[in-house]
Motif scaffolding. Structure first.
Motif, PDB file in Angstrom:
ATOM      1  N   TYR A  87      51.833  82.397  56.474  1.00 61.33           N
ATOM      2  CA  TYR A  87      50.743  83.351  56.236  1.00 61.33           C
ATOM      3  C   TYR A  87      51.068  84.695  56.877  1.00 61.33           C
ATOM      4  CZ  TYR A  87      47.259  80.117  54.220  1.00 61.33           C
ATOM      5  OH  TYR A  87      46.562  79.274  53.394  1.00 61.33           O
ATOM      6  N   GLU A  88      51.558  84.671  58.107  1.00 61.29           N
ATOM      7  CA  GLU A  88      51.909  85.914  58.801  1.00 61.29           C
ATOM      8  C   GLU A  88      53.006  86.654  58.049  1.00 61.29           C
ATOM      9  OE1 GLU A  88      52.950  84.896  62.762  1.00 61.29           O
ATOM     10  OE2 GLU A  88      50.927  84.197  63.313  1.00 61.29           O
ATOM     11  N   ARG A  89      53.951  85.915  57.540  1.00 60.97           N
ATOM     12  CA  ARG A  89      55.047  86.564  56.814  1.00 60.97           C
ATOM     13  C   ARG A  89      54.589  87.132  55.474  1.00 60.97           C
ATOM     14  NH1 ARG A  89      60.100  82.743  56.424  1.00 60.97           N
ATOM     15  NH2 ARG A  89      60.747  84.539  55.133  1.00 60.97           N
ATOM     16  N   VAL A  90      53.662  86.446  54.799  1.00 56.75           N
ATOM     17  CA  VAL A  90      53.107  87.003  53.558  1.00 56.75           C
ATOM     18  C   VAL A  90      52.429  88.340  53.852  1.00 56.75           C
ATOM     19  CG1 VAL A  90      51.358  86.708  51.763  1.00 56.75           C
ATOM     20  CG2 VAL A  90      52.838  84.790  52.376  1.00 56.75           C
ATOM     21  N   LEU A  91      51.623  88.384  54.900  1.00 59.87           N
ATOM     22  CA  LEU A  91      50.914  89.612  55.240  1.00 59.87           C
ATOM     23  C   LEU A  91      51.878  90.724  55.630  1.00 59.87           C
ATOM     24  CD1 LEU A  91      47.922  88.095  57.235  1.00 59.87           C
ATOM     25  CD2 LEU A  91      47.880  89.056  54.922  1.00 59.87           C
ATOM     26  N   ALA A  92      53.058  90.350  56.116  1.00 64.62           N
ATOM     27  CA  ALA A  92      54.083  91.331  56.485  1.00 64.62           C
ATOM     28  C   ALA A  92      55.046  91.612  55.331  1.00 64.62           C
ATOM     29  CB  ALA A  92      54.864  90.838  57.701  1.00 64.62           C
ATOM     30  N   SER A  93      54.744  91.067  54.147  1.00 68.80           N
ATOM     31  CA  SER A  93      55.619  91.221  52.963  1.00 68.80           C
ATOM     32  C   SER A  93      57.023  90.703  53.228  1.00 68.80           C
ATOM     33  CB  SER A  93      55.672  92.680  52.503  1.00 68.80           C
ATOM     34  OG  SER A  93      54.394  93.125  52.136  1.00 68.80           O
ATOM     35  N   ASP A  94      57.106  89.645  54.018  1.00 62.16           N
ATOM     36  CA  ASP A  94      58.391  89.067  54.391  1.00 62.16           C
ATOM     37  C   ASP A  94      58.605  87.733  53.688  1.00 62.16           C
ATOM     38  OD1 ASP A  94      60.782  88.457  55.696  1.00 62.16           O
ATOM     39  OD2 ASP A  94      59.760  87.609  57.454  1.00 62.16           O
ATOM     40  N   VAL A  95      58.553  87.761  52.372  1.00 56.22           N
ATOM     41  CA  VAL A  95      58.858  86.566  51.575  1.00 56.22           C
ATOM     42  C   VAL A  95      59.391  87.024  50.223  1.00 56.22           C
ATOM     43  CG1 VAL A  95      56.437  86.426  50.818  1.00 56.22           C
ATOM     44  CG2 VAL A  95      57.950  84.451  50.522  1.00 56.22           C
ATOM     45  N   ARG A  96      60.437  86.369  49.759  1.00 56.35           N
ATOM     46  CA  ARG A  96      60.985  86.664  48.438  1.00 56.35           C
ATOM     47  C   ARG A  96      61.154  85.346  47.691  1.00 56.35           C
ATOM     48  NH1 ARG A  96      65.299  91.690  49.123  1.00 56.35           N
ATOM     49  NH2 ARG A  96      63.879  93.032  50.274  1.00 56.35           N
ATOM     50  N   TYR A  97      60.111  84.928  46.873  1.00 54.06           N
ATOM     51  CA  TYR A  97      58.911  85.704  46.651  1.00 54.06           C
ATOM     52  C   TYR A  97      57.655  84.845  46.737  1.00 54.06           C
ATOM     53  CZ  TYR A  97      61.500  89.861  45.536  1.00 54.06           C
ATOM     54  OH  TYR A  97      62.301  90.947  45.662  1.00 54.06           O
ATOM     55  N   ARG A  98      57.828  83.543  46.935  1.00 55.55           N
ATOM     56  CA  ARG A  98      56.682  82.653  47.059  1.00 55.55           C
ATOM     57  C   ARG A  98      57.043  81.511  47.996  1.00 55.55           C
ATOM     58  NH1 ARG A  98      51.865  84.683  45.291  1.00 55.55           N
ATOM     59  NH2 ARG A  98      50.617  83.236  44.062  1.00 55.55           N
ATOM     60  N   PHE A  99      56.191  81.286  48.990  1.00 59.00           N
ATOM     61  CA  PHE A  99      56.339  80.075  49.809  1.00 59.00           C
ATOM     62  C   PHE A  99      55.779  78.886  49.055  1.00 59.00           C
ATOM     63  CE2 PHE A  99      56.197  83.168  53.444  1.00 59.00           C
ATOM     64  CZ  PHE A  99      57.427  82.840  53.976  1.00 59.00           C
ATOM     65  N   VAL A 100      56.482  77.761  49.154  1.00 52.95           N
ATOM     66  CA  VAL A 100      56.013  76.507  48.555  1.00 52.95           C
ATOM     67  C   VAL A 100      56.122  75.426  49.607  1.00 52.95           C
ATOM     68  CG1 VAL A 100      56.416  74.765  46.776  1.00 52.95           C
ATOM     69  CG2 VAL A 100      56.665  77.198  46.223  1.00 52.95           C
ATOM     70  N   ILE A 101      55.007  74.709  49.818  1.00 52.96           N
ATOM     71  CA  ILE A 101      54.965  73.628  50.807  1.00 52.96           C
ATOM     72  C   ILE A 101      55.504  72.349  50.198  1.00 52.96           C
ATOM     73  CG2 ILE A 101      53.437  72.213  52.231  1.00 52.96           C
ATOM     74  CD1 ILE A 101      51.456  74.619  52.159  1.00 52.96           C
ATOM     75  N   ASP A 102      56.410  71.714  50.905  1.00 49.42           N
ATOM     76  CA  ASP A 102      56.900  70.386  50.556  1.00 49.42           C
ATOM     77  C   ASP A 102      55.842  69.392  51.034  1.00 49.42           C
ATOM     78  OD1 ASP A 102      58.089  67.911  50.348  1.00 49.42           O
ATOM     79  OD2 ASP A 102      59.948  68.485  51.369  1.00 49.42           O
ATOM     80  N   ALA A 103      55.076  68.830  50.094  1.00 52.91           N
ATOM     81  CA  ALA A 103      53.947  67.989  50.462  1.00 52.91           C
ATOM     82  C   ALA A 103      54.384  66.683  51.121  1.00 52.91           C
ATOM     83  CB  ALA A 103      53.083  67.692  49.242  1.00 52.91           C
ATOM     84  N   SER A 104      55.647  66.315  50.997  1.00 49.59           N
ATOM     85  CA  SER A 104      56.100  65.099  51.666  1.00 49.59           C
ATOM     86  C   SER A 104      56.014  65.242  53.174  1.00 49.59           C
ATOM     87  CB  SER A 104      57.530  64.750  51.256  1.00 49.59           C
ATOM     88  OG  SER A 104      58.466  65.675  51.785  1.00 49.59           O
ATOM     89  N   THR A 105      55.983  66.488  53.676  1.00 48.12           N
ATOM     90  CA  THR A 105      55.876  66.722  55.116  1.00 48.12           C
ATOM     91  C   THR A 105      54.462  66.496  55.639  1.00 48.12           C
ATOM     92  OG1 THR A 105      55.496  69.099  54.815  1.00 48.12           O
ATOM     93  CG2 THR A 105      57.778  68.355  55.041  1.00 48.12           C
ATOM     94  N   LEU A 106      53.520  66.240  54.725  1.00 52.25           N
ATOM     95  CA  LEU A 106      52.149  65.905  55.107  1.00 52.25           C
ATOM     96  C   LEU A 106      51.957  64.405  55.286  1.00 52.25           C
ATOM     97  CD1 LEU A 106      50.281  68.298  52.697  1.00 52.25           C
ATOM     98  CD2 LEU A 106      49.939  68.270  55.168  1.00 52.25           C
ATOM     99  N   ALA A 107      52.897  63.609  54.789  1.00 57.12           N
ATOM    100  CA  ALA A 107      52.702  62.152  54.779  1.00 57.12           C
ATOM    101  C   ALA A 107      52.628  61.599  56.189  1.00 57.12           C
ATOM    102  CB  ALA A 107      53.855  61.508  54.018  1.00 57.12           C
TER     103      ALA A 107
END
Length: 346
Positions: A326-346
């Motif tokens: 979230y902090e990096r999105v607000l700082a425009s520091d992503v090229r170009y979309r973050f995607v969460i690997d949902a397996s890390t929620l298991a």
């Protein structure tokens, strides 16, 4: 069923692990094991309270790709094992004129958002930063072969949000299209407009992403921080799609339109955007807005992207990196979309 998730406990507070209850699979429902969930700027606006009070705790996420693990007895459109997606809405009234016309996103009774909304049964919807979701089958999309699953997730919001106005305002051969901003939405707009055959120009605050913009399909790239840009490009464009979720000088951008041109806003800044009527009158210009697309158009977009080899540029993260993301999105520091690997929620 109880499932693992990441939720914002209150406005402006960091997201944290939690568990949430998913409803039982009904006759018309699909149970999806979530594999990937994109991070949209709308998620951040919502959990920060930028768009008003929210029903906290909120599990964000409306760019979802996963696998069907159970279907209700009345479901005929999806089967167990199918790769599917869920976007920004999970229900609508299905009866109003807009729903009947395939514009469920503009449901006159209010479409049901994938998270932080009240569903038809009175429950609060929770989004894709979780391991599973139950969705009415009518709002579940088929993800075509040929698109990587993680890179497909952002198509469910960023893809359709840009595809819909480009299609509606006839981007294609012979049309000059400008894209304001080269972020999560903007990079998809460039790819899609290029695939449609338009002449594409990126208007970005600086030239730091110029190489990327040209690689993604732009024909031209200009910095809006340079005042000469607005003089050089005056009256140039048939269509401008503004993807920025912050204030821009709308009147300056309107003057870049040719006669009968349209500036379409798809970014959703928290503050109003002032428009001088003379900016419109002086060239028979239009200032419009557009919000995602209906289910049929979203499926059309996915099929178009598969046909043209289009997917999002993504950075995959684990769920426990979401606050940093979230902090990096607000700082425009992503090229170009973050995607969460949902397996890390298991």
């Amino acid at each position: 069923m109880r499932v693992n998730a990441y939720a914002a406990p209150a406005a402006g507070e960091p997201l944290a692990p939690t568990t949430i209850e998913r409803r039982d699979v009904g006759p018309h429902d699909v149970l999806i094991a979530i594999e990937w969930a994109g991070i949209c700027h709308s998620d951040i606006h919502t959990v920060n309270g930028d768009w008003g009070p929210q029903p906290f705790p909120v599990v964000p996420g409306h760019e979802i790709v996963g696998t069907v693990t159970e279907v209700g007895p009345e479901v005929t459109t999806h089967r167990v094992g199918d790769r599917v997606g869920v976007g920004c809405m999970v229900n609508s009234c299905g009866e109003c004129a807009n729903c009947r016309n395939g514009d469920e996103q503009y449901c006159l009774k209010g479409m049901v958002g994938t998270y932080a909304a009240t569903d038809r049964d009175g429950t609060t919807t929770q989004g894709g930063y979780s391991t599973h979701v139950v969705v009415d089958a009518g709002f579940v999309l088929s993800v075509p072969d040929g698109i990587d699953s993680a890179a497909a997730a952002p198509l469910l919001c960023a893809g359709i949000t840009t595809y819909s106005p480009l299609r509606r305002w006839n981007a294609g051969p012979g049309k000059k299209v400008a894209i304001v901003g080269l972020g999560g939405l903007g990079h998809m707009a460039v790819k899609i407009a290029h695939a449609m055959g338009a002449e594409v120009t990126v208007l970005s605050q600086s030239l730091k992403k110029q190489e990327d913009g040209l690689r993604l399909g732009a024909d031209h790239y200009f910095a809006t921080s340079d005042p000469d840009t607005f003089d050089a490009l005056a009256g140039s464009f048939d269509l401008i799609v503004n993807t920025v979720s912050a204030s821009i000088d709308v009147n300056a951008h309107l003057r870049l339109l040719a006669v009968n041109g349209t500036l379409v806003n798809v970014g959703a800044p928290p503050e109003p955007l002032p428009v001088n009527a003379m900016s419109l009158i002086g060239g028979r210009r239009s200032f419009a807005g557009s919000m995602i697309g209906g289910i049929a158009e979203t499926q059309e977009m996915l099929d178009f992207c598969a046909e043209h080899g289009i997917a999002a540029e993504v950075e995959v993260i684990a769920a426990d990196q979401v606050n940093e993301a979230y902090e990096r999105v607000l700082a425009s520091d992503v090229r170009y979309r973050f995607v969460i690997d949902a397996s890390t929620l298991a």
